[in-house]
Design a protein around this motif. Structure first.
Motif, PDB file in Angstrom:
ATOM      1  N   TYR A 170       0.848  -1.186   0.000  1.00  0.00           N
ATOM      2  CA  TYR A 170       0.000   0.000   0.000  1.00  0.00           C
ATOM      3  C   TYR A 170       0.886   1.239   0.000  1.00  0.00           C
ATOM      4  CZ  TYR A 170       1.260   0.486   4.817  1.00  0.00           C
ATOM      5  OH  TYR A 170       1.993   0.637   5.958  1.00  0.00           O
TER       6      TYR A 170
ATOM      7  N   SER B  97      -5.840   8.840   8.050  1.00  0.00           N
ATOM      8  CA  SER B  97      -6.863   8.367   8.974  1.00  0.00           C
ATOM      9  C   SER B  97      -7.606   9.509   9.625  1.00  0.00           C
ATOM     10  CB  SER B  97      -6.211   7.505  10.060  1.00  0.00           C
ATOM     11  OG  SER B  97      -5.260   8.262  10.772  1.00  0.00           O
TER      12      SER B  97
ATOM     13  N   ARG C 119       8.653  23.272   3.681  1.00  0.00           N
ATOM     14  CA  ARG C 119       8.100  23.177   5.017  1.00  0.00           C
ATOM     15  C   ARG C 119       8.561  24.317   5.917  1.00  0.00           C
ATOM     16  NH1 ARG C 119       6.749  18.484   7.142  1.00  0.00           N
ATOM     17  NH2 ARG C 119       6.106  19.757   8.901  1.00  0.00           N
TER      18      ARG C 119
ATOM     19  N   GLN D 163       0.270  15.440   4.245  1.00  0.00           N
ATOM     20  CA  GLN D 163       1.457  16.222   4.572  1.00  0.00           C
ATOM     21  C   GLN D 163       1.761  15.973   6.016  1.00  0.00           C
ATOM     22  OE1 GLN D 163       1.327  20.625   4.667  1.00  0.00           O
ATOM     23  NE2 GLN D 163       2.816  20.270   6.276  1.00  0.00           N
TER      24      GLN D 163
ATOM     25  N   SER E  61       4.747  13.861   7.148  1.00  0.00           N
ATOM     26  CA  SER E  61       5.864  13.012   7.487  1.00  0.00           C
ATOM     27  C   SER E  61       7.063  13.519   6.710  1.00  0.00           C
ATOM     28  CB  SER E  61       5.555  11.566   7.143  1.00  0.00           C
ATOM     29  OG  SER E  61       6.549  10.745   7.677  1.00  0.00           O
TER      30      SER E  61
ATOM     31  N   TYR F  92       8.955  10.124  13.721  1.00  0.00           N
ATOM     32  CA  TYR F  92       9.201  10.104  12.276  1.00  0.00           C
ATOM     33  C   TYR F  92      10.234   9.028  11.953  1.00  0.00           C
ATOM     34  CZ  TYR F  92      11.536  11.808   7.994  1.00  0.00           C
ATOM     35  OH  TYR F  92      12.120  11.914   6.755  1.00  0.00           O
TER      36      TYR F  92
ATOM     37  N   GLY G 209       4.976  -1.111   7.031  1.00  0.00           N
ATOM     38  CA  GLY G 209       4.012  -0.409   7.886  1.00  0.00           C
ATOM     39  C   GLY G 209       3.464  -1.314   8.977  1.00  0.00           C
TER      40      GLY G 209
ATOM     41  N   HIS H 278      -2.519   8.554  14.381  1.00  0.00           N
ATOM     42  CA  HIS H 278      -2.495   8.705  12.928  1.00  0.00           C
ATOM     43  C   HIS H 278      -1.123   8.331  12.390  1.00  0.00           C
ATOM     44  CE1 HIS H 278      -6.293  10.759  13.217  1.00  0.00           C
ATOM     45  NE2 HIS H 278      -5.782  11.468  14.197  1.00  0.00           N
ATOM     46  N   THR H 279      -1.072   8.024  11.108  1.00  0.00           N
ATOM     47  CA  THR H 279       0.207   7.666  10.497  1.00  0.00           C
ATOM     48  C   THR H 279       0.361   8.317   9.126  1.00  0.00           C
ATOM     49  OG1 THR H 279      -0.833   5.691   9.556  1.00  0.00           O
ATOM     50  CG2 THR H 279       0.371   5.402  11.616  1.00  0.00           C
ATOM     51  N   PRO H 280       0.536   9.632   9.080  1.00  0.00           N
ATOM     52  CA  PRO H 280       0.786  10.261   7.780  1.00  0.00           C
ATOM     53  C   PRO H 280       2.100   9.744   7.206  1.00  0.00           C
ATOM     54  CG  PRO H 280       1.173  11.819   9.562  1.00  0.00           C
ATOM     55  CD  PRO H 280       0.569  10.595  10.177  1.00  0.00           C
ATOM     56  N   SER H 281       2.132   9.586   5.879  1.00  0.00           N
ATOM     57  CA  SER H 281       3.333   9.022   5.278  1.00  0.00           C
ATOM     58  C   SER H 281       3.733   9.765   4.026  1.00  0.00           C
ATOM     59  CB  SER H 281       3.105   7.551   4.946  1.00  0.00           C
ATOM     60  OG  SER H 281       2.038   7.425   4.033  1.00  0.00           O
ATOM     61  N   GLY H 282       5.050   9.841   3.797  1.00  0.00           N
ATOM     62  CA  GLY H 282       5.582  10.332   2.527  1.00  0.00           C
ATOM     63  C   GLY H 282       5.929   9.124   1.675  1.00  0.00           C
TER      64      GLY H 282
ATOM     65  N   ASP I 210       9.100   7.624   1.378  1.00  0.00           N
ATOM     66  CA  ASP I 210      10.007   6.728   2.071  1.00  0.00           C
ATOM     67  C   ASP I 210      10.043   7.025   3.550  1.00  0.00           C
ATOM     68  OD1 ASP I 210      10.711   5.401  -0.201  1.00  0.00           O
ATOM     69  OD2 ASP I 210      12.351   6.759  -0.673  1.00  0.00           O
ATOM     70  N   ASN I 211       8.940   7.545   4.056  1.00  0.00           N
ATOM     71  CA  ASN I 211       8.929   7.865   5.470  1.00  0.00           C
ATOM     72  C   ASN I 211       7.508   7.818   5.988  1.00  0.00           C
ATOM     73  OD1 ASN I 211       7.766  10.495   4.707  1.00  0.00           O
ATOM     74  ND2 ASN I 211       9.822  10.854   3.932  1.00  0.00           N
ATOM     75  N   ILE I 212       7.419   7.654   7.276  1.00  0.00           N
ATOM     76  CA  ILE I 212       6.110   7.584   7.905  1.00  0.00           C
ATOM     77  C   ILE I 212       6.251   8.207   9.290  1.00  0.00           C
ATOM     78  CG2 ILE I 212       6.558   5.218   8.716  1.00  0.00           C
ATOM     79  CD1 ILE I 212       3.557   4.652   8.225  1.00  0.00           C
ATOM     80  N   SER I 213       5.215   8.916   9.726  1.00  0.00           N
ATOM     81  CA  SER I 213       5.213   9.449  11.087  1.00  0.00           C
ATOM     82  C   SER I 213       4.090   8.778  11.846  1.00  0.00           C
ATOM     83  CB  SER I 213       4.965  10.961  11.081  1.00  0.00           C
ATOM     84  OG  SER I 213       6.077  11.634  10.574  1.00  0.00           O
TER      85      SER I 213
ATOM     86  N   ASP J 231      16.663   4.467   8.409  1.00  0.00           N
ATOM     87  CA  ASP J 231      17.793   5.369   8.174  1.00  0.00           C
ATOM     88  C   ASP J 231      17.812   6.474   9.216  1.00  0.00           C
ATOM     89  OD1 ASP J 231      18.471   4.003   5.870  1.00  0.00           O
ATOM     90  OD2 ASP J 231      17.353   5.347   4.540  1.00  0.00           O
TER      91      ASP J 231
ATOM     92  N   GLU K 230       2.568  21.434  10.797  1.00  0.00           N
ATOM     93  CA  GLU K 230       3.479  20.296  10.894  1.00  0.00           C
ATOM     94  C   GLU K 230       2.880  19.101  10.169  1.00  0.00           C
ATOM     95  OE1 GLU K 230       6.399  20.626  12.615  1.00  0.00           O
ATOM     96  OE2 GLU K 230       5.865  22.700  13.019  1.00  0.00           O
ATOM     97  N   MET K 231       1.580  19.086  10.074  1.00  0.00           N
ATOM     98  CA  MET K 231       0.900  17.924   9.518  1.00  0.00           C
ATOM     99  C   MET K 231      -0.488  18.333   9.043  1.00  0.00           C
ATOM    100  SD  MET K 231      -0.291  14.622  11.740  1.00  0.00           S
ATOM    101  CE  MET K 231      -2.047  14.852  11.958  1.00  0.00           C
TER     102      MET K 231
END
Lengths: 470, 470
Positions: free
Chosen positions: A339, A344, A396, A421, A423, B312, B325, B341-345, B347-350, B377, B417-418
């Motif tokens: 995915y 959410s 940012r 937006q 992460s 992050y 994930g 919540h899990t906002p994601s880019g 190659d990254n996830i917060s 990383d 920030e988000m």
């Protein structure tokens, strides 16, 4: 020392190969040259790699593929003749090619396919080395096996092995110009394995990292990377400098200048990458670097990709249920689906994925599992979504980029299905209906890169003017 | 038939109880009355429930708690006297209370605590029934055990059992006014168990669903729900009508008008809820319903809650790794942490979570596991975040709500920030630094509810004017 990689259009015919060699000879630091197989000479032409694939397929099916083989020979014979390399070279090249294409030598079908595909680059490298020598240069072809290009044993999808780097480092010590065929390496067992399609970019990046090149020059057929798809916007702004991360985010959403995996070796060894044009080598090109000053341009590029869909799941008080998200994602993992994002709300979550990964059967089963295993109140699938992305390291840090973007999108009557937006510090992503994606990209280009007074209609490339309403 | 529930301030003293009874008597459909325990009479007062908790704690520690018990008696004696219910009633009430508070009867500590706490509501219900009878009404107290309020056996955090509804439905058949104590039920074993704190709202909602009331009236001490925290904004706009979903989203982010779990039974049985003011019963109040027309107001409310943090995680090509994930969320599950919540880019996830759930030790361990088990990383933790939310069912249907919100926030120099939008159709969520949350809420109020020409400074409530810079 510089590593210079040339793509298929840069090697499509003798004329192009002459340009390549004059570029190589113009800078004595260009000592490691990586070549693709000859590409298309004109729009309707067939790439040599595709000819080789047809040839191999036919051979595997019927044990003979004379016509296809002759088509491959013809491409190289023409090049050799026009480069004036003489009959002896032509005969040798042809015989080596024939060896690969007519003799399965007990190879499995996929091994044979890999060997046939790789012959395109391999032959091209030999020709380029011959031609450089004919011009009086000290130049030599090197075989990836001899050089130590060790890769994993995954036919058609090899990955470089860590121990390859130390072996490849000795390429630094070779005198003169070394011509290295892109696209393949050898497994520890000694068998030839290719990277994924377009993998010559990967070869160049690995070599640049191995020899700690001062720069990895990637020659293609455009002056630079553009901030937006030039098929959509006419004469878009050029990207002078972009970071690895920005490039990676752009390539995710439809930018296809550079092979996605190819950035990794350069990124890890901190080797700057320069995208340049074989047909206009004096243009500065685009530099891909680790860091860039933000002041010049906060936003580096705009891209979009369609073919996404979302699965929405809601359950009252989901938010209080420890493990809900994990269980949800496990269903996707068990179905073998990767995915993309999971925005959410309080009691709901959407899973964004690539439509191609969701067969009708899987969709049905996933929905059923969500009701049964997760006790979902509601599940809804939305198809035909596009992700539109603004990428920029400096974004940012400035209050108001989001406001500018969303205001531009609202003015263009684009409805936002999703905003992601939070992460990445590098990008902002908008989910829109696929039909509205082009309009969204144009609106964002106009906002961040447009000149004063320029209308959206004026920005359109000729090819898109007919199909996009702005 | 209507279910009317009265909160602690509505029952704090005899005068308030008189108001309650006149409200009940003013509408013959108000036949099922749910009461809390007497709350605070003035700002420095102590709620009866807190007196009961002190009393029980002291009793459990020292086996005697005379002083605390007398404080509880005193509250009820005063009420009974002022209602003119006479000595006999006072003696009976006191003796029944004393039975609970002075006699552990072999109960475990937590069972005893639950019994002591529940005595607040139970006693109050008896008094209200006595008073209604003294006014000539046919009224009776009913014990939750006799009525069939069956709950799970979780001390201090009970949940209603499905079979309770059928039993409670027969409350419909009782003649006259039934007074039902809120906040507790009985496990199948026959032992008393309380809901979570504030749980009388839950009792009312369960009863309303069980008897399929035409409306569940929830009487408190405000005229209505406001679109924003009235401690921040002076005289904010009132909410006339709001959906269950909107209410749920608002209560997530700091709105505390209504107990979060209390909406569920009403929501599931589709019983409208009306929030009304005991001190101003003629005000229309706020209706919580399944659906509302969007045209009236697209945005229903603005709320914010602080105490969040984000973790992050970045990893090059994370995006291509099936199961990343899920593995990430499994770490949180194993650490017993519920995430939000899990906002994601790309190659990254917060992972956004409540700061209270992340001890220093867990934070250290999670970071360590992300590097070790996930091969991250980079991992970075950001503390002191707030979530600011705009809630409104009609929001998503209108292009430009996001643009209005983000433009207002940018003008107020709030850095985002988000942003989380895309799953819920009901809300839009902004992550901001906690220190900027009030400024963000004020800017959003001004944009969506402000009157023309009104400045942000003019909007401020007196209590917030000193501390918030706009």
């Amino acid at each position: 020392m510089k590593v210079a990689k040339f793509g298929g259009t840069s090697l499509a015919n003798a004329e192009q190969i002459k340009k390549v060699c004059s570029i190589v000879m113009a800078d004595r630091d260009r000592r490691l040259v990586v070549v693709s197989a000859p590409g298309k000479r004109h729009k309707e032409d067939t790439k040599v790699t595709d000819l080789l694939i047809s040839c191999a397929n036919r051979f595997l099916q019927q044990q003979q593929a004379e016509e296809e083989k002759q088509a491959v020979f013809a491409r190289y014979e023409e090049i050799i003749a026009e480069l004036g390399l003489g009959e002896a070279v032509a005969e040798q090249i042809k015989s080596e090619l024939d060896d690969v294409l007519s003799n399965r030598q007990g190879l499995s079908a996929e091994r044979f396919m890999d060997a046939a595909k790789a012959a395109g680059e391999d032959t091209c490298a030999k020709i380029v080395a011959h031609y450089l020598r004919s011009l009086g240069e000290e130049a030599s072809y090197v075989n990836p096996q001899d050089a130590g290009m060790l890769v994993s044993d995954e036919a058609g999808n090899a990955h470089v092995l860590p121990e390859a780097y130390a072996k490849l480092a000795s390429l630094r010590e070779r005198s003169g110009i070394t011509v290295f065929p892109g696209f393949f390496g050898y497994a520890k067992s000694g068998e030839l394995v290719t990277f994924s399609r377009g993998g010559s970019d990967i070869t160049g990046s690995i070599l640049a990292a191995a020899v700690t090149a001062e720069v990895y020059e990637n020659f293609t057929d455009v002056d630079s990377v553009y901030v937006v798809n030039p098929n959509l916007i006419a004469n878009p702004k050029e990207v002078k400098e972009i970071t690895y991360r920005e490039m990676r985010e752009l390539s995710y959403s439809g930018f296809s200048v550079f092979h996605e995996e190819a950035l990794i070796p350069a990124y890890e060894a901190d080797i700057p990458v320069c995208i340049k044009n074989t047909n206009n080598p004096s243009a500065p090109g685009t530099m891909i670097v680790a860091e860039r000053p933000f002041a010049t341009n906060r936003v580096s590029g705009i891209a979009s990709d369609s073919g996404f869909c979302s699965i929405y799941v809601s359950k009252y008080l989901m938010n209080k249920e420890i493990g809900f998200g994990r269980k949800l994602l496990q269903i996707f993992e068990e179905e073998g689906i990767s995915y993309e994002h999971t925005p959410s709300g309080i009691d709901n979550i959407s899973v964004i994925l690539r439509e191609k990964d969701l067969t009708e059967e899987k969709e049905k089963r996933i929905i059923e599992r969500m009701f049964r295993e997760l006790g979902a109140d509601d599940v809804a699938v939305q198809h035909s979504l596009a992700l539109v992305m603004i990428v920029g390291e400096g974004m940012r840090q400035s209050v108001g980029t989001t406001a500018r973007a969303t205001t531009a999108l609202a003015a263009a009557k684009v409805n936002l299905e999703m905003i992601n937006q939070g992460s990445s510090e590098v990008s902002m992503m908008f989910g829109v209906k696929a039909a509205e994606a082009d309009r969204a990209v144009i609106a964002l280009y106009q906002e961040f890169f447009g000149d004063e007074g320029e209308t959206a209609a004026e920005l359109l490339a000729a090819s898109s003017a007919a199909s996009v309403t702005v």
